[in-house]
Design a protein around this motif. Structure first.
Motif, PDB file in Angstrom:
ATOM      1  N   LEU A  26       0.840  -1.454   0.001  1.00  0.00           N
ATOM      2  CA  LEU A  26      -0.084   0.004  -0.161  1.00  0.00           C
ATOM      3  C   LEU A  26       0.879   1.269  -0.124  1.00  0.00           C
ATOM      4  CD1 LEU A  26      -2.683   1.413   0.286  1.00  0.00           C
ATOM      5  CD2 LEU A  26      -2.469   1.217   2.652  1.00  0.00           C
ATOM      6  N   GLU A  27       1.740   1.346   0.928  1.00  0.00           N
ATOM      7  CA  GLU A  27       2.728   2.411   0.997  1.00  0.00           C
ATOM      8  C   GLU A  27       3.381   2.635  -0.599  1.00  0.00           C
ATOM      9  OE1 GLU A  27       3.971   2.563   5.529  1.00  0.00           O
ATOM     10  OE2 GLU A  27       5.205   1.115   4.188  1.00  0.00           O
ATOM     11  N   ALA A  28       3.934   1.672  -1.184  1.00  0.00           N
ATOM     12  CA  ALA A  28       4.693   1.949  -2.354  1.00  0.00           C
ATOM     13  C   ALA A  28       3.610   2.249  -3.402  1.00  0.00           C
ATOM     14  CB  ALA A  28       5.372   0.340  -2.534  1.00  0.00           C
ATOM     15  N   PHE A  29       2.434   1.837  -3.545  1.00  0.00           N
ATOM     16  CA  PHE A  29       1.532   2.133  -4.486  1.00  0.00           C
ATOM     17  C   PHE A  29       1.062   3.554  -4.308  1.00  0.00           C
ATOM     18  CE2 PHE A  29      -2.952   2.076  -6.079  1.00  0.00           C
ATOM     19  CZ  PHE A  29      -2.704   1.472  -7.417  1.00  0.00           C
ATOM     20  N   LEU A  30       0.898   4.205  -3.111  1.00  0.00           N
ATOM     21  CA  LEU A  30       0.666   5.562  -2.932  1.00  0.00           C
ATOM     22  C   LEU A  30       1.897   6.364  -3.365  1.00  0.00           C
ATOM     23  CD1 LEU A  30      -1.277   5.275   0.266  1.00  0.00           C
ATOM     24  CD2 LEU A  30      -2.244   5.611  -1.721  1.00  0.00           C
ATOM     25  N   ASP A  31       3.088   5.695  -3.037  1.00  0.00           N
ATOM     26  CA  ASP A  31       4.360   6.584  -3.380  1.00  0.00           C
ATOM     27  C   ASP A  31       4.495   6.874  -4.811  1.00  0.00           C
ATOM     28  OD1 ASP A  31       4.970   7.207  -0.637  1.00  0.00           O
ATOM     29  OD2 ASP A  31       6.391   5.498  -0.591  1.00  0.00           O
ATOM     30  N   CYS A  32       4.086   5.741  -5.331  1.00  0.00           N
ATOM     31  CA  CYS A  32       4.106   5.666  -7.046  1.00  0.00           C
ATOM     32  C   CYS A  32       2.961   6.305  -7.784  1.00  0.00           C
ATOM     33  CB  CYS A  32       4.216   4.302  -7.446  1.00  0.00           C
ATOM     34  SG  CYS A  32       5.929   3.525  -6.905  1.00  0.00           S
ATOM     35  N   ASP A  33       2.056   7.121  -7.037  1.00  0.00           N
ATOM     36  CA  ASP A  33       0.919   7.751  -7.243  1.00  0.00           C
ATOM     37  C   ASP A  33       0.040   7.015  -7.880  1.00  0.00           C
ATOM     38  OD1 ASP A  33       1.970  10.441  -6.541  1.00  0.00           O
ATOM     39  OD2 ASP A  33       3.044  10.445  -8.324  1.00  0.00           O
ATOM     40  N   GLY A  34      -0.144   5.638  -7.827  1.00  0.00           N
ATOM     41  CA  GLY A  34      -1.146   4.651  -8.584  1.00  0.00           C
ATOM     42  C   GLY A  34      -0.883   4.164  -9.819  1.00  0.00           C
ATOM     43  N   SER A  35       0.670   4.014  -9.823  1.00  0.00           N
ATOM     44  CA  SER A  35       1.024   3.798 -11.156  1.00  0.00           C
ATOM     45  C   SER A  35       1.452   2.134 -10.894  1.00  0.00           C
ATOM     46  CB  SER A  35       2.430   4.345 -11.909  1.00  0.00           C
ATOM     47  OG  SER A  35       2.951   3.878 -12.643  1.00  0.00           O
ATOM     48  N   TRP A  36       0.865   1.379 -12.045  1.00  0.00           N
ATOM     49  CA  TRP A  36       1.010  -0.182 -11.619  1.00  0.00           C
ATOM     50  C   TRP A  36       2.186  -0.642 -11.898  1.00  0.00           C
ATOM     51  CZ3 TRP A  36      -2.619  -2.602  -9.117  1.00  0.00           C
ATOM     52  CH2 TRP A  36      -3.924  -1.835  -9.035  1.00  0.00           C
ATOM     53  N   THR A  37       2.856   0.030 -13.237  1.00  0.00           N
ATOM     54  CA  THR A  37       4.072  -0.486 -13.768  1.00  0.00           C
ATOM     55  C   THR A  37       5.378  -0.085 -12.697  1.00  0.00           C
ATOM     56  OG1 THR A  37       3.339  -0.341 -15.981  1.00  0.00           O
ATOM     57  CG2 THR A  37       5.732  -0.287 -15.715  1.00  0.00           C
ATOM     58  N   ARG A  38       5.395   1.318 -12.395  1.00  0.00           N
ATOM     59  CA  ARG A  38       6.220   1.711 -11.449  1.00  0.00           C
ATOM     60  C   ARG A  38       6.358   0.981 -10.254  1.00  0.00           C
ATOM     61  NH1 ARG A  38       4.742   7.820 -11.175  1.00  0.00           N
ATOM     62  NH2 ARG A  38       6.389   7.686  -9.486  1.00  0.00           N
ATOM     63  N   CYS A  39       5.268   0.767  -9.499  1.00  0.00           N
ATOM     64  CA  CYS A  39       4.964   0.230  -8.175  1.00  0.00           C
ATOM     65  C   CYS A  39       5.409  -1.174  -8.309  1.00  0.00           C
ATOM     66  CB  CYS A  39       3.527   0.289  -7.672  1.00  0.00           C
ATOM     67  SG  CYS A  39       3.373  -0.372  -6.202  1.00  0.00           S
ATOM     68  N   ALA A  40       5.166  -1.950  -9.445  1.00  0.00           N
ATOM     69  CA  ALA A  40       5.515  -3.427  -9.694  1.00  0.00           C
ATOM     70  C   ALA A  40       7.067  -3.375  -9.715  1.00  0.00           C
ATOM     71  CB  ALA A  40       4.715  -4.123 -10.770  1.00  0.00           C
ATOM     72  N   LEU A  68       7.740  -7.135  -8.606  1.00  0.00           N
ATOM     73  CA  LEU A  68       6.681  -8.110  -8.448  1.00  0.00           C
ATOM     74  C   LEU A  68       6.000  -7.891  -9.909  1.00  0.00           C
ATOM     75  CD1 LEU A  68       4.493  -7.033  -5.144  1.00  0.00           C
ATOM     76  CD2 LEU A  68       5.929  -9.040  -5.667  1.00  0.00           C
ATOM     77  N   HIS A  69       5.648  -9.015 -10.399  1.00  0.00           N
ATOM     78  CA  HIS A  69       4.485  -9.046 -11.788  1.00  0.00           C
ATOM     79  C   HIS A  69       3.597  -8.266 -11.403  1.00  0.00           C
ATOM     80  CE1 HIS A  69       2.238 -10.511 -15.063  1.00  0.00           C
ATOM     81  NE2 HIS A  69       3.423 -10.947 -15.517  1.00  0.00           N
ATOM     82  N   VAL A  70       2.932  -7.488 -12.530  1.00  0.00           N
ATOM     83  CA  VAL A  70       1.837  -6.770 -12.210  1.00  0.00           C
ATOM     84  C   VAL A  70       0.627  -7.443 -11.967  1.00  0.00           C
ATOM     85  CG1 VAL A  70       0.267  -5.233 -13.678  1.00  0.00           C
ATOM     86  CG2 VAL A  70       2.761  -5.190 -13.982  1.00  0.00           C
ATOM     87  N   ASN A  71       0.576  -8.695 -12.410  1.00  0.00           N
ATOM     88  CA  ASN A  71      -0.872  -9.146 -11.761  1.00  0.00           C
ATOM     89  C   ASN A  71      -0.760  -9.590 -10.441  1.00  0.00           C
ATOM     90  OD1 ASN A  71      -1.821  -9.302 -14.470  1.00  0.00           O
ATOM     91  ND2 ASN A  71      -1.154 -11.386 -14.862  1.00  0.00           N
ATOM     92  N   THR A  72       0.596  -9.971  -9.832  1.00  0.00           N
ATOM     93  CA  THR A  72       0.525  -9.989  -8.404  1.00  0.00           C
ATOM     94  C   THR A  72       0.274  -8.728  -7.757  1.00  0.00           C
ATOM     95  OG1 THR A  72       2.341 -11.785  -8.718  1.00  0.00           O
ATOM     96  CG2 THR A  72       2.230 -10.858  -6.430  1.00  0.00           C
ATOM     97  N   ARG A 127      -1.624  -6.255  -8.862  1.00  0.00           N
ATOM     98  CA  ARG A 127      -3.102  -6.160  -8.686  1.00  0.00           C
ATOM     99  C   ARG A 127      -3.898  -7.114  -7.748  1.00  0.00           C
ATOM    100  NH1 ARG A 127      -4.893  -3.231 -13.216  1.00  0.00           N
ATOM    101  NH2 ARG A 127      -3.252  -2.721 -14.825  1.00  0.00           N
ATOM    102  N   TYR A 128      -3.286  -8.397  -7.720  1.00  0.00           N
ATOM    103  CA  TYR A 128      -4.060  -9.258  -6.507  1.00  0.00           C
ATOM    104  C   TYR A 128      -3.830  -8.783  -5.086  1.00  0.00           C
ATOM    105  CZ  TYR A 128      -4.633 -13.014  -3.356  1.00  0.00           C
ATOM    106  OH  TYR A 128      -5.003 -13.662  -2.261  1.00  0.00           O
TER     107      TYR A 128
END
Length: 576
Positions: free
Chosen positions: A521-535, A540-544, A546-547
């Protein structure tokens, strides 16, 4: 009444044609018929009135009289208007079957005889019932309860053919006679309670009369009669005032009791009742009031437990001491519960414009009623409710059965709006234009450590409700967004409770499953909700990813695509 009394009434003009030895028979009703076989409408004890239209010849008398005798009627009264003198075949048939026979003079209408019998029978039944009610009162005041309000209402149904119900001020059906038939619909109960409270607030003397039609309720107190306009059902409403409050109602401000007194709803128009019957119903309400006080006394233990826990929480007692008191309270409030419950705090406040009225006791009684399921029947479904009052506010400690830690983000416990949905109209009528009820509901907490925060959260939610318009308002913890909690007037305990409620499900999941939802959660917010940057940052794989984000949303019932929910998580993480 006895048959002999009919002969003693000159206005009826009855002549006895046979059955002198049977005049001590009891008359329990009256029926007018010209059917050849009226047996389906007979239950025994009636005075049967007939114009003899069923008689075509002498052979018809025997079967007709035999049917009456078999049904157990008290007597036959035949009119002389059609045939003149009563035929001998009818006199002889009645003599064979030992059925008393009266001749009704053609100048006397059957309606006159019927009205006289009904009035006399009703009066004697009322006298008998009054004696029964008095005996029941003595039993209840001198020993164990004699069966509760239902027993008294059954007497009204069987002896006076009155359908009656006891209702709470919030419109909940507490009791009803077995003769009352189907239960009153919840909407009708709420409307009757609202009309009763409105009439009480205006100072009108009871009983209040209301007719329920397809379009709602209309008061009859202001000149409208039941026969006017479209059809409907008329009810007379009698207040049930607590017998244990000492002073008479005239010496008290009605606002002190209007939101706590029960009422008796009788399906009848009491406007033309004789004083004897009105006095009888008054005695019934006093008897039910004794039972009401008994039930209130049974709440003493639960109120004391709530008061003790509240004092410990407000004085900053150690969590271990509060937990010990909760362990004592749990078996009383939730008997047979295997696991320690969760707890929820509800704060209510009743305020009146002008006047020096203590709001705490009023709010306590009202909150105890609100917390009962409005669709539940019976006078004591509230054995899990503990309410204390502190100054002008009432505070409820509500135990909730423990739920699995992984509840998939579903809210548990009571919800503010749901609490008031079914009681808003009656309570608004009782508050009139000078009273106000505001209510705040906390989230469920899992331990003694969270109770102080829950109390402050409920108080703050109540203040949010107080800022709204309306006579009856509520707010829950769901309405306390984290950006609001940053305001300087919000207590620290409320902020901590909000943060724990939002993040604890994720922490518990991480601990039990060795997952990493909080870091994700912390990483996802730090990356402004960017799936690619956070993964990429988390390797992690993007699908992981998303899970994991989907699991976070499921556990917290939030949506990370919404700016408001992102802000709540961001601030909660910074305050934790």
């Amino acid at each position: 009444m006895r048959l002999r009394a009919l002969l003693d009434t000159d206005a009826l003009g009855l002549r006895l044609l046979g059955g002198e030895d049977e005049l001590d028979r009891t008359v329990r009703g009256v029926m007018t018929t010209d059917l050849r076989d009226p047996s389906r409408y007979l239950s025994g004890g009636e005075l049967v009135l007939t114009g003899l239209a069923w008689r075509r010849d002498a052979a018809d008398a025997e079967p007709f009289v035999r049917i009456l005798a078999t049904a157990g009627v008290a007597a036959l009264a035949a009119g002389e208007a059609e045939l003149g003198a009563i035929p001998d075949d009818i006199v002889e048939a009645c003599a064979r079957h030992r059925l008393p026979l009266f001749a009704v003079n053609e100048s006397v209408a059957f309606a006159t005889v019927t009205e006289h019998v009904v009035r006399q029978v009703s009066g004697e039944r009322a006298g008998d019932l009054a004696a029964v009610v008095d005996r029941h009162r003595r039993l209840m005041t001198s020993g164990p309860a004699g069966g509760g309000p239902d027993v008294v209402l059954d007497l009204l149904g069987t002896d006076l053919d009155l359908r009656a119900w006891v209702l709470s001020p919030a419109g909940r059906a507490i009791a009803g006679s077995s003769a009352a038939g189907p239960e009153l619909p919840a909407a009708v109960c709420a409307r009757l309670a609202a009309e009763h409270l409105a009439a009480t607030r205006t100072g009108r003397r009871g009983p209040h009369r209301v007719t329920i039609e397809g379009g709602g309720a209309k008061r009859l107190d202001e000149g409208r009669r039941p026969g006017d306009g479209p059809g409907g059902t008329t009810y007379s409403l009698f207040p049930i005032r607590s017998a244990g409050r000492g002073a008479t109602p005239a010496s008290r401000d009605v606002r002190e009791t209007v939101l706590s007194d029960w009422l008796l709803a009788v399906e009848a128009d009491a406007s033309d009742w004789p004083e004897e019957r009105l006095d009888l119903l008054q005695g019934v309400t006093q008897l039910i009031a004794v039972e009401r006080d008994r039930r209130d006394a049974a709440r003493t233990v639960r109120r004391r437990l709530a008061q003790e826990v509240l004092e410990l929480v407000q004085t900053g007692a150690a969590p271990a001491e509060i937990a010990a008191r909760l362990r004592v309270a749990a078996p009383v409030l939730l008997p047979g519960l295997g696991a320690a419950p969760h707890w929820q705090v509800i704060v209510a406040k009743v305020e009146w414009d002008g006047g020096d009225i203590e709001g705490g006791p009023v709010a306590q009684s009202l909150l105890e009623e609100i917390l009962v399921d409005p669709l539940s029947a019976g006078p004591e479904p509230s054995d899990r409710i503990a309410v204390a009052h502190n100054g002008d506010e009432a505070i409820a400690l509500v135990p909730l059965p423990a739920v699995p830690d992984e509840h998939d983000g579903q809210e548990t416990g009571l919800h503010a709006d749901a609490l008031l949905d079914s009681v808003r109209d009656p309570l608004t009528a009782g508050l009139a234009d000078d009273g106000r009820l505001t209510l705040g509901v906390s989230a469920a907490v899992h331990s003694a450590e969270g109770l102080r925060g829950a109390l402050e959260e409920a108080r703050h939610a109540r203040r949010v409700a107080a800022a709204r318009t309306g006579r009856v308002c509520a707010a829950g913890h769901q309405e306390l967004a984290s950006h609001v909690l940053l305001l300087p007037f919000v207590p620290d305990d409320v902020r901590r409770a909000f943060t724990a409620r939002l993040l604890d499900p994720l922490r518990d999941y991480d601990r039990k499953h060795r997952a990493e939802l909080i870091p994700t959660l912390e990483a996802f917010l730090d990356c402004d909700g960017s799936w690619t940057r956070c993964a990429s940052r988390l390797h992690l794989h993007v699908n992981t990813l998303r899970y994991r984000v989907g699991r976070i949303e499921q556990l917290t019932n939030r949506d990370l695509s919404r700016l408001e929910d992102k802000l709540d998580f961001f601030l909660a993480l910074r305050m934790s």
